[in-house]
Enzyme design. Sequence first.
Site, PDB file in Angstrom:
ATOM      1  N   GLY A 234      85.563 -84.524  63.508  1.00  0.00           N
ATOM      2  CA  GLY A 234      86.114 -85.863  63.579  1.00  0.00           C
ATOM      3  C   GLY A 234      87.634 -85.834  63.487  1.00  0.00           C
ATOM      4  N   GLN A 235      88.237 -87.001  63.504  1.00  0.00           N
ATOM      5  CA  GLN A 235      89.692 -87.104  63.471  1.00  0.00           C
ATOM      6  C   GLN A 235      90.294 -86.445  62.227  1.00  0.00           C
ATOM      7  OE1 GLN A 235      92.814 -90.516  64.622  1.00  0.00           O
ATOM      8  NE2 GLN A 235      91.388 -91.185  63.055  1.00  0.00           N
ATOM      9  N   LEU A 236      89.746 -86.758  61.058  1.00  0.00           N
ATOM     10  CA  LEU A 236      90.249 -86.183  59.821  1.00  0.00           C
ATOM     11  C   LEU A 236      89.762 -84.750  59.632  1.00  0.00           C
ATOM     12  CD1 LEU A 236      91.684 -86.298  57.102  1.00  0.00           C
ATOM     13  CD2 LEU A 236      89.654 -87.436  56.155  1.00  0.00           C
TER      14      LEU A 236
ATOM     15  N   ILE B  27      73.423 -84.887  57.811  1.00  0.00           N
ATOM     16  CA  ILE B  27      73.545 -85.289  56.404  1.00  0.00           C
ATOM     17  C   ILE B  27      72.533 -86.358  56.009  1.00  0.00           C
ATOM     18  CG2 ILE B  27      75.977 -84.661  56.326  1.00  0.00           C
ATOM     19  CD1 ILE B  27      76.654 -87.673  56.406  1.00  0.00           C
TER      20      ILE B  27
ATOM     21  N   ALA C  40      81.595 -89.776  58.685  1.00  0.00           N
ATOM     22  CA  ALA C  40      81.475 -91.220  58.467  1.00  0.00           C
ATOM     23  C   ALA C  40      81.148 -91.935  59.767  1.00  0.00           C
ATOM     24  CB  ALA C  40      82.770 -91.779  57.888  1.00  0.00           C
TER      25      ALA C  40
ATOM     26  N   ASP D 242      90.226 -98.952  52.621  1.00  0.00           N
ATOM     27  CA  ASP D 242      90.795-100.192  52.087  1.00  0.00           C
ATOM     28  C   ASP D 242      89.859-101.371  52.309  1.00  0.00           C
ATOM     29  OD1 ASP D 242      91.273 -99.932  54.865  1.00  0.00           O
ATOM     30  OD2 ASP D 242      92.880-101.409  54.802  1.00  0.00           O
TER      31      ASP D 242
ATOM     32  N   TYR E  93      80.761-102.482  56.901  1.00  0.00           N
ATOM     33  CA  TYR E  93      81.352-101.152  56.719  1.00  0.00           C
ATOM     34  C   TYR E  93      81.897-101.015  55.295  1.00  0.00           C
ATOM     35  CZ  TYR E  93      84.734 -97.318  57.222  1.00  0.00           C
ATOM     36  OH  TYR E  93      85.461 -96.162  57.054  1.00  0.00           O
TER      37      TYR E  93
ATOM     38  N   LYS F 187      80.678 -98.525  52.162  1.00  0.00           N
ATOM     39  CA  LYS F 187      81.606 -97.615  51.495  1.00  0.00           C
ATOM     40  C   LYS F 187      81.664 -97.861  49.982  1.00  0.00           C
ATOM     41  CE  LYS F 187      83.449 -94.763  54.534  1.00  0.00           C
ATOM     42  NZ  LYS F 187      83.443 -93.303  54.346  1.00  0.00           N
TER      43      LYS F 187
END
Length: 280
Positions: free
Chosen positions: A10-12, A37, A60, A104, A127, A131
């Site tokens: 993924g991006q991160l 997962i 995620a 956030d 979402y 979280k």
Amino acid sequence: MDNLIIGANGQLGTELRKLLDEKKVSYTATDSKKLDITNKKLVYEFFKKNSPKCIYHCAAFTAVDAAEEEPGKSLNWKVNVEGTKNIAEAAEAINATLVFVSTDYVFDGQNSNMYSENDQPNPKNEYGKAKVEAERIVANTVAKHYIVRTSWVFGKYGKNFVYTMIDLAKTHKKLTVVDDQIGRPTWTRTLAEFMTYITKKQVPFGIYQLSNEDECSWYEFAMEILKDTDTIVEPVNSFEYPQKAYRPKHSVMSLEKAKNTGFKIVSWYTALNEFMSGID
């Protein structure tokens, strides 16, 4: 195995892999094809066999609008809650450290001041609700845990607002961007560096908030992204740009706890310009 990156493509996750490669730190990387997962048995077996000491949970479901469909039953809940529960329980079973990335969007955005780690979450979209539940599971399950809340993430290795603006500017002479949602952009490089910093320094476990310094609206962010183009960017309010999922109006999070660890955080202007200088 010392380090495990879940959601490594993924991006991160990709940014984290690149960072560890640069630092010559060994790790094992998994994606949804290598490790589902949402399958509790598979997660337990993988952790027991490989015994990672530190787990970076970057997997995620982040399609915020799609998450509004079938609350509590969607892929959002399956990945972000059930998947995280499986990882948390398996991590605790082998006494591993777990680094979990949150958002956030756990806050409602009605606070005109900055949110601290101790403020009560009050998510207004599915979402964010997922979280918050995942945060609760991690905190109550894993003794050695870090929950890192972040916001407005952009980076080299995935779809994000910066790339969207750059692509739209190629075909549009004028763009409209909302100016009544205020937050803090986060470069994946900054986030990945913080995640490795806190584990290496072994700072106290708990919740941390991490973005780049300074705040802006999406409109101001877009203006900076496109400052060297001929595209005109005009502000618009959220009512003129309706979206399925609620977006917080003011989701600026305090960075004091993160900074008190000794980690240096640059402004989003600096981060964005460094990022932009490194892309084609």
